[in-house]
Design an enzyme around this catalytic site. Sequence first.
Site, mmCIF file in Angstrom:
data_model
loop_
_atom_site.group_PDB
_atom_site.id
_atom_site.type_symbol
_atom_site.label_atom_id
_atom_site.label_comp_id
_atom_site.label_asym_id
_atom_site.label_seq_id
_atom_site.Cartn_x
_atom_site.Cartn_y
_atom_site.Cartn_z
ATOM 1 N N VAL A 195 -0.872 -16.236 4.042
ATOM 2 C CA VAL A 195 -1.374 -16.191 5.417
ATOM 3 C C VAL A 195 -2.700 -16.952 5.515
ATOM 4 C CG1 VAL A 195 -2.260 -14.641 7.216
ATOM 5 C CG2 VAL A 195 -0.280 -13.953 5.844
ATOM 6 N N GLU B 84 -1.319 -9.772 -9.110
ATOM 7 C CA GLU B 84 0.057 -10.232 -8.915
ATOM 8 C C GLU B 84 0.030 -11.691 -8.539
ATOM 9 O OE1 GLU B 84 1.927 -8.148 -5.703
ATOM 10 O OE2 GLU B 84 0.497 -8.868 -4.219
ATOM 11 N N GLY C 142 0.789 -1.224 0.000
ATOM 12 C CA GLY C 142 0.000 0.000 0.000
ATOM 13 C C GLY C 142 0.817 1.268 0.000
ATOM 14 N N LYS D 224 -5.467 -7.374 4.139
ATOM 15 C CA LYS D 224 -6.615 -8.257 4.377
ATOM 16 C C LYS D 224 -6.843 -8.468 5.871
ATOM 17 C CE LYS D 224 -4.859 -10.687 0.334
ATOM 18 N NZ LYS D 224 -4.012 -11.827 -0.078
ATOM 19 N N ARG E 229 4.553 -18.006 -2.655
ATOM 20 C CA ARG E 229 4.777 -18.551 -1.306
ATOM 21 C C ARG E 229 3.452 -19.057 -0.772
ATOM 22 N NH1 ARG E 229 1.987 -14.445 1.325
ATOM 23 N NH2 ARG E 229 2.288 -12.402 0.373
ATOM 24 N N ASN F 96 1.714 -14.312 -5.787
ATOM 25 C CA ASN F 96 2.526 -14.472 -4.580
ATOM 26 C C ASN F 96 3.154 -15.850 -4.606
ATOM 27 O OD1 ASN F 96 1.857 -11.958 -3.589
ATOM 28 N ND2 ASN F 96 0.006 -12.740 -2.612
ATOM 29 N N HIS G 180 -11.475 -8.697 -4.146
ATOM 30 C CA HIS G 180 -10.163 -9.318 -4.230
ATOM 31 C C HIS G 180 -10.378 -10.830 -4.233
ATOM 32 C CE1 HIS G 180 -5.763 -9.700 -3.089
ATOM 33 N NE2 HIS G 180 -6.227 -10.916 -2.901
#
Lengths: 535, 499, 166
Positions: free
Chosen positions: B303, B296, B173, B245, B300, B298, B216
């Site tokens: 969370v 995008e 952000g 989030k 990995r 991620n 999202h």
Amino acid sequence: MSRLQSSINTASADFRRNEAHNRRLVAEFKAKQEAARHARPQRDLDRLARQQKMPQRKRIEMLLDPGTPFLELSSLAANMAYGGESPSASSIVGIGMVSGREVMIRADDPTVKGGAWYPLTVKKIVRALDIAMENRLPVVHLCDSAGGFLQLQSELFPDRYMGGRIFRNQSMLSKMGVKQLALVFGHCTAGGAYIPGLSDYSVIVRGTGAVFLGGPPLVKAATGEDVTVEELGGAEMHTSVSGTCDYPADSEEHAIEIGRDIVSQWDRLPRWEAQREAPEEPFYDPAEIYGIVPDDIKKAFDMREIIARIVDGSRFHEYKPNYGTTLVCGFANIWGFKVGILANNGVLFNDSSIKGAHFIELCNQNNTPLVFLQNITGYMVGREYERRGITKDGAKMIMAQSCSRVPKFTVMCNGSFGAGNYGMCGRAFDGRFLFSWPNHQIGVMGGDQAANTLAEVKANQMKRNGGTVDQRAIDQLWEETRKAYQEQLSAYHSTSELWDDGIIDPLDTRNALGVAISASLNAPLGPPGYGVFRF
Amino acid sequence: MMTAPDDNPPFRKVLIANRGEIACRVIRTLREMGIASVAIHHPVEARARHVREADQAVEISGETPVAAHLDIAQIVDAARAAGADAIHPGYGFLSENARFARAVAEAGLSFIGPDADTIALMGDKISARQFAVDHGVPVAPSVMPTEDLAEFTRQATAIGFPLLIKAAAGGGGKGMSIVRSAEELEGAARLAASEAQRYFGDGRVYAELFVERPRHIEVQVFGDGKGGAIHLFERECSVQRRFQKIIEEAPAANLPAGLRDEICASAVRLAAAANYRNAGTVEYILGADGRFFFLEMNTRLQVEHPVTEMITGLDLVRLQIEIAAGRDLPFAQDAVTANGHAIECRICAEDPERDFLPETGTILHLDAPQAAFLRFENALDRGQRVTADFDPMLAKLVAHGPDRAGATRRSIAALHDLSLLGVKTNIDYLARVLGHPAFAAAELHTGFVVQHKAALAAAEPDEATRDKVLIAAALGLRDFRDLILGVPEPHASIGRWRN
Amino acid sequence: MVLKLDLDGTVHHVTILARRPHLVLSVDGRRHVVENLDEAGDGSRNLTVDGEPVAFARAGSADGAIIRLNGRSFALRRLDAAAEASAAGGGANVVRAPMPGTVVVVHKRVGDKVQRGETVVTIESMKLQMKLDAPRDGEIAEIAAREGEGFDKDAVLARLAAPAEG
């Protein structure tokens, strides 16, 4: 233990007449008490407000644990002295709970002559400290006094039980391990300075609290030195330079908070574990006491009816019920505490005296505190009774009572005349507490008897001197004697002179005894044994 | 639940280059698989849960705890010294750092994640976006990154408004803003450029069409590194505050079946094209008109991976480890099924009443509800200090239910029963979000929290509640309790009495 | 004795009205009968208030307590008389040297507003550095301390302005 059977008819004319009479007496008492507590000249109240000081009673309420009793003592001390200038003898004394500990609270009254001590103020303070010593009650002093009332110094300074006794008692208390805390809200001047000085702990409020032997005017007069109160004995100086006081407080409320915290540090000395049961309210309504106590001191009533309205569950184990019936003796519980009660149902005869002495011995053997409910016109007089040894039987009762090792409590329920006062633990006999009802009268004899006796003596004198009796002079003497006596006999006179620990509403008897008995348990029992009984 | 360790675990020992709840989460699967675990910790967290739960712990140093957790050389050395044969990076810290992945590989260890090149490709927004465009994944119309603000302004105006402007190298952000008119554009661009320079050392700015009230949506993918890829359905993470989030769920609500298939298929296509290995997440924004754009990828574990685990019944960490060891994907796409609905709430040390600013404190009391349908992912200890050293996320509360309404109810009940005292948290706020009618109606978008700000504010407690709170507090104060219990008889029984 | 608790900026008063046969508390003057007194300390607890069961969690903090009730957490701060007095301008006016020494740093200037506990001067005495704090909230009226200069025990190093008469 069985319940007493009341035979009171609450609908009877007698009951209603008595009730009206006694309620009026109690209302009078409460009005006097209210005035002694709160009626003050506006300028004194204004001054207090200007100094941002709380009234002492508000400070005491803040100091006490919430939701606990406060037994105020001698609220009408000095009510008949100094033209009423020293309400409550310019001080507040009472027993209450602070941080879970029973303490004696003693407070000056800054709204009366700057909290100056009158002679009866000194007597009240000495008595408070005596109570603290006898019952090992820690003391919290709320100091705010200008010192001794100089105009009456000869009555408050030099003698054994005057000013110095306060400080002697303070020293003795400390030696006994009974703690003292002084909260200095206002000035502690002259002798008063020793109160924080001799307290084990002291807190002083910034700005308003001050401690000095001589205030700025006295210093100026004595040495010519100009000095402010703050420099001479303020909180900053005493807590950081002289060490006379221990804790500075930022406000009165802060001082009380520190004080409560200090008390919570104190060890709880072992209490004497009296026989106790779960408390139970009286079965009979205590308010009926008003209808039971007659409207005339000469009328008799059954003290069992009073006992039934003071003790737990109205239960009473009467000892020797058929013997010496003018003295009611027996076991009961008050707020759970086992007590032995002696109550008068008439003049004391040989058998009632011997029964009383024996019962006192039983209570001492049984570690049971004694409660005396006095309504006594004396020991029986007359040839027959002297021949039977009324004096030596009365002496037995006095001996047993005087030498008791258990704590004693006396309530003056009506009359207290002659040697009966001695046998029934009058003021001289070091009972732990003595309370009076508003109807109570005390004297060597009643007003009528005294007038009769003096008139009789006077008439005999006249006969011896001239042969003729001036009946008008005799009548005048009788009337004057009776009037003077009557005034001195009254409970207000007694309590003004601190012959008791205060007048109480009869309905408060149970609570007053509860707090008093509880307080007494802090001291160990006295040594056992008696003197020589005359048989 | 105890599971017998695997007969033939793919690794002997794995170092977890992370801390907190995710480290504990990874340790749990390692233990189930019969693999030894190695924790790393800065001296300030020597007694932390992940350190106690791991089979072995290695202290790492650094000027700050975060710096220690970002020290690649030190962590790789620690893994070697401890005899680990793989490193799991968790999320955050070094999990998307290509240099780290490379260093791990060069040290002869397995990196439980994609290879360094894939991380680098997806880590750069520009290259990732170009890759998506090249493989038919829709992207929002945009201005390519530039430091030339005049050119930037010209291209941006051509796309139209609203526009989202952000730092080319950014994330989290920082330097992001929404521009609704041509007048605002230049100033916003300048600001974004300066923030980009300040935070990321790269002054290039980037702009794309801003989708109003976007949702999202993200897709969990797994690749075998050899062109094979599957998805484990989507998640919706629209409820966000400060662009982060706070509530995630799976599956996304009210998503037409065709659209869901389309989104998931595009994610798999991207992963397959990249020869993606291991777990990854392809993020999209979805407009009210059903248009979706690549955001995008991620590279990995996310969370919010537990919501996917709860609906699929799979252990994503186990899958990660197996794939990292070179095994094939253990099942085909059509073997993956979803069951019910799952919601994750991120419990953060923050003050929702003060713009969600992080809070600090000490955990004084922790009592979490337990149920088969609940997961309370945390590494909290009583007495633990919550400082500004680490991320404010304290724990995750994940609830599964037969449907969305059931999962919501269970989440609200669990939040209600969750006692985490000693630091201000967003627990009560999350319950209010879940209880809001717009949440129940799935009227979700990333501006949800801002839109419903007033309705989501804490109401004044009523007098009865407040009195109970005051009583409960008073009874907890030792001296007030002493005041109640410390008064002996008969004074306690006599009560307040004045004579 | 009345307990003062601050909840969200409002001060509430709690005190004990009775202990037998039930505990009766007053909260801002409202009576509440409390039964089944919970265990002391932190954790999940149960009470009966006015006949209704109340389940809550409690943790004592440094200056009060945190209560979780009906799915909401409340932070309460206890007010003590010292803090109240300090905020009202009560308390000592001077910063006094507890021992002889030298002034190392003067942190405040005349006219500065200070809060209780804020350091006014740092001194060194017997090879030990010591911070001397403002005794209450207020404004610095005088700074007698000069950096590097020595002073005697009990020397007044700074003075606060007397609270405005009101």
